[in-house]
Design a protein around this motif. Sequence first.
Motif, short mmCIF file in Angstrom:
data_model
loop_
_atom_site.label_atom_id
_atom_site.label_comp_id
_atom_site.label_asym_id
_atom_site.label_seq_id
_atom_site.Cartn_x
_atom_site.Cartn_y
_atom_site.Cartn_z
N VAL A 213 44.04 25.99 11.22
CA VAL A 213 43.53 24.92 12.09
C VAL A 213 44.41 24.79 13.34
O VAL A 213 43.91 24.62 14.46
N ALA A 214 45.72 24.91 13.17
CA ALA A 214 46.63 24.82 14.32
C ALA A 214 46.42 25.98 15.28
O ALA A 214 46.44 25.79 16.51
N VAL A 215 46.20 27.18 14.75
CA VAL A 215 45.93 28.35 15.60
C VAL A 215 44.64 28.13 16.39
O VAL A 215 44.57 28.40 17.60
N VAL A 216 43.60 27.63 15.72
CA VAL A 216 42.32 27.37 16.40
C VAL A 216 42.50 26.35 17.51
O VAL A 216 41.94 26.50 18.61
N ALA A 217 43.29 25.31 17.25
CA ALA A 217 43.51 24.27 18.26
C ALA A 217 44.17 24.85 19.51
O ALA A 217 43.77 24.55 20.64
N ARG A 218 45.19 25.69 19.31
CA ARG A 218 45.87 26.30 20.46
C ARG A 218 44.93 27.22 21.23
O ARG A 218 44.93 27.23 22.47
N ARG A 219 44.14 27.98 20.52
CA ARG A 219 43.26 28.92 21.21
C ARG A 219 42.09 28.21 21.90
O ARG A 219 41.59 28.69 22.91
N THR A 220 41.71 27.07 21.37
CA THR A 220 40.70 26.27 22.05
C THR A 220 41.25 25.77 23.39
O THR A 220 40.56 25.78 24.42
N GLU A 221 42.50 25.34 23.39
CA GLU A 221 43.14 24.91 24.64
C GLU A 221 43.31 26.09 25.60
O GLU A 221 43.17 25.92 26.82
N ASP A 222 43.63 27.27 25.05
CA ASP A 222 43.70 28.46 25.90
C ASP A 222 42.37 28.69 26.61
O ASP A 222 42.33 29.01 27.81
N SER A 223 41.28 28.53 25.88
CA SER A 223 39.95 28.74 26.45
C SER A 223 39.67 27.76 27.58
O SER A 223 39.12 28.14 28.62
N GLN A 224 40.05 26.52 27.38
CA GLN A 224 39.82 25.54 28.44
C GLN A 224 40.66 25.86 29.67
O GLN A 224 40.19 25.67 30.81
N HIS A 225 41.86 26.35 29.46
CA HIS A 225 42.69 26.76 30.60
C HIS A 225 41.99 27.87 31.39
O HIS A 225 41.93 27.83 32.62
N VAL A 226 41.46 28.86 30.68
CA VAL A 226 40.76 29.96 31.35
C VAL A 226 39.52 29.45 32.08
O VAL A 226 39.23 29.88 33.21
N LEU A 227 38.80 28.54 31.47
CA LEU A 227 37.62 27.98 32.13
C LEU A 227 38.00 27.25 33.41
O LEU A 227 37.30 27.34 34.43
N ASN A 228 39.10 26.52 33.38
CA ASN A 228 39.55 25.81 34.57
C ASN A 228 40.00 26.78 35.66
O ASN A 228 39.91 26.48 36.85
N ARG A 229 40.49 27.96 35.23
CA ARG A 229 40.96 28.97 36.17
C ARG A 229 39.87 30.00 36.52
O ARG A 229 40.13 30.94 37.27
N LEU A 230 38.68 29.79 36.00
CA LEU A 230 37.63 30.79 36.14
C LEU A 230 37.30 31.15 37.60
O LEU A 230 37.09 32.33 37.91
N PRO A 231 37.24 30.19 38.51
CA PRO A 231 36.95 30.57 39.91
C PRO A 231 37.94 31.60 40.45
O PRO A 231 37.53 32.57 41.09
N ALA A 232 39.23 31.41 40.19
CA ALA A 232 40.24 32.35 40.68
C ALA A 232 40.12 33.70 39.99
O ALA A 232 40.32 34.75 40.61
N ILE A 233 39.78 33.68 38.70
CA ILE A 233 39.64 34.94 37.96
C ILE A 233 38.46 35.74 38.47
O ILE A 233 38.56 36.94 38.76
N LEU A 234 37.31 35.08 38.62
CA LEU A 234 36.11 35.78 39.08
C LEU A 234 36.23 36.24 40.53
O LEU A 234 35.61 37.22 40.93
N ALA A 235 37.02 35.53 41.30
CA ALA A 235 37.20 35.90 42.71
C ALA A 235 37.87 37.25 42.88
O ALA A 235 37.80 37.86 43.95
N THR A 236 38.52 37.77 41.82
CA THR A 236 39.17 39.08 41.91
C THR A 236 38.19 40.23 41.68
O THR A 236 38.55 41.38 41.86
N ILE A 237 36.97 39.92 41.29
CA ILE A 237 35.95 40.97 41.10
C ILE A 237 35.47 41.44 42.46
O ILE A 237 35.07 40.63 43.31
#
Length: 453
Positions: free
Chosen positions: A284-308
Amino acid sequence: MWTIVERAILTAASLTAALILVAAPTSMTAPAIVAVTALSIVRLVNNSARWQMVPVYLAVAWLCVAVVTELPIGMRIIGGVVALLLSTMSTGLVVGLPIPRLPQPDGPFGVGMITTTEERDVTTASRRGRRRLFITVWYPAEVHSAQRHPEGEALWSEFREAPGIPSGLRRLTGYLRQVRTHAIRGAHASRQSTTAPVVLYQPGLVSITAENSLLMESLASHGYVVVSVRHIDQRAELDQADAAVDPAVTERTQEINRELRGQLSRAERARVSDELYRLSTSTVAVVARRTEDSQHVLNRLPAILATIPGYPTGELGSGRPFAAMGLSLGGAVASELSKIDDRCTAAINIDGGLYGERSYDSLSVPYLMIYSELNTGSNDFARDTAQAEFHEISAPGAKHLDFHDATIVLPILKWLGQLGDASGIGIATWKNGQIRQFLDRTVRCTTPDKSAG
């Protein structure tokens, strides 16, 4: 071409060894040995990493000695038997660990891909530390179909490049460099990317972002952007989580897992799985951390996609809707994400359990649950409390790893009992079609193509 060469070497070596075993070398033996030796040298020079062929190369070396030397009958028989065994060993390894030609993505677009990394600092007391993330993005690209295979990325290249992989394992998987995907690194984005729905993918507990590359390429070829996220230090994360578990709890979870591998009724499987989810606090703790990782990536998605290359940056925004998807433990992460992030419009769980801090909260977005045959019914409590569409399907004859690229790339796992009786290509095609239909209907809101399932 090289598959044909390997088959020729294996067949010729076996036949020649059998001939020498039952009779003295004939006038036809020498030319046959010369030919198979030449083919072996050519194959070795072109792919020294193909260790599966080493036993037959040893057999060919002995055959060369047998042809030019007058061996005693006893030595000839023993050598012939050994040569046959070595050739048979190589045949099994080549068939079980092949260099497959991966199926072409079935959509109208080419497939591009990029990789990048992200870091985030966690300040929560119980999860404090730095999280290093590896991200792969597949997207619709302007690539002609004739260009896809020759220029495609090597399969699972991330696995061989990732830190912490033992050198011996890197050598064993070196032959996979010859397996080419259909994704072109850094390809120019198609104009379809402007409106392409985003699918955020979470891999299994200890895995790579490209574990399901055939699925990613299929979705991208149909106009989806797929973003896969991996915690780089996942092995250390797992070891740390396991070390914190009470031995009595570990023993009970092992008993439960053994029980789940047996024949249970659907109701019993749901009940036992529910106990497993409640006990697995470290997971459960691993899932919680990875869920937060996902939200971080979603928040950073514009910058990530801009490199395409060629991506329409004017359309970017961190509030962009997405669908969450994951395999195994990644399915639990996708489920948790769908409950806490309002941007999530649908969720797909590929044969994963429901570990998580909010696992008993009701699902409120359309949800696709794909089960292997053995796991069917494990998440019935989520189905029974769902407040939105809960669509469930099972794959007869499939085991857990049949939902991974391994079902096509590593058929040796079928001999070891890790894959089901179903065809690997068949399961992959079925799974990809079912997921695309669900996304088309719930995310893109189009009429599903009935032929894809």
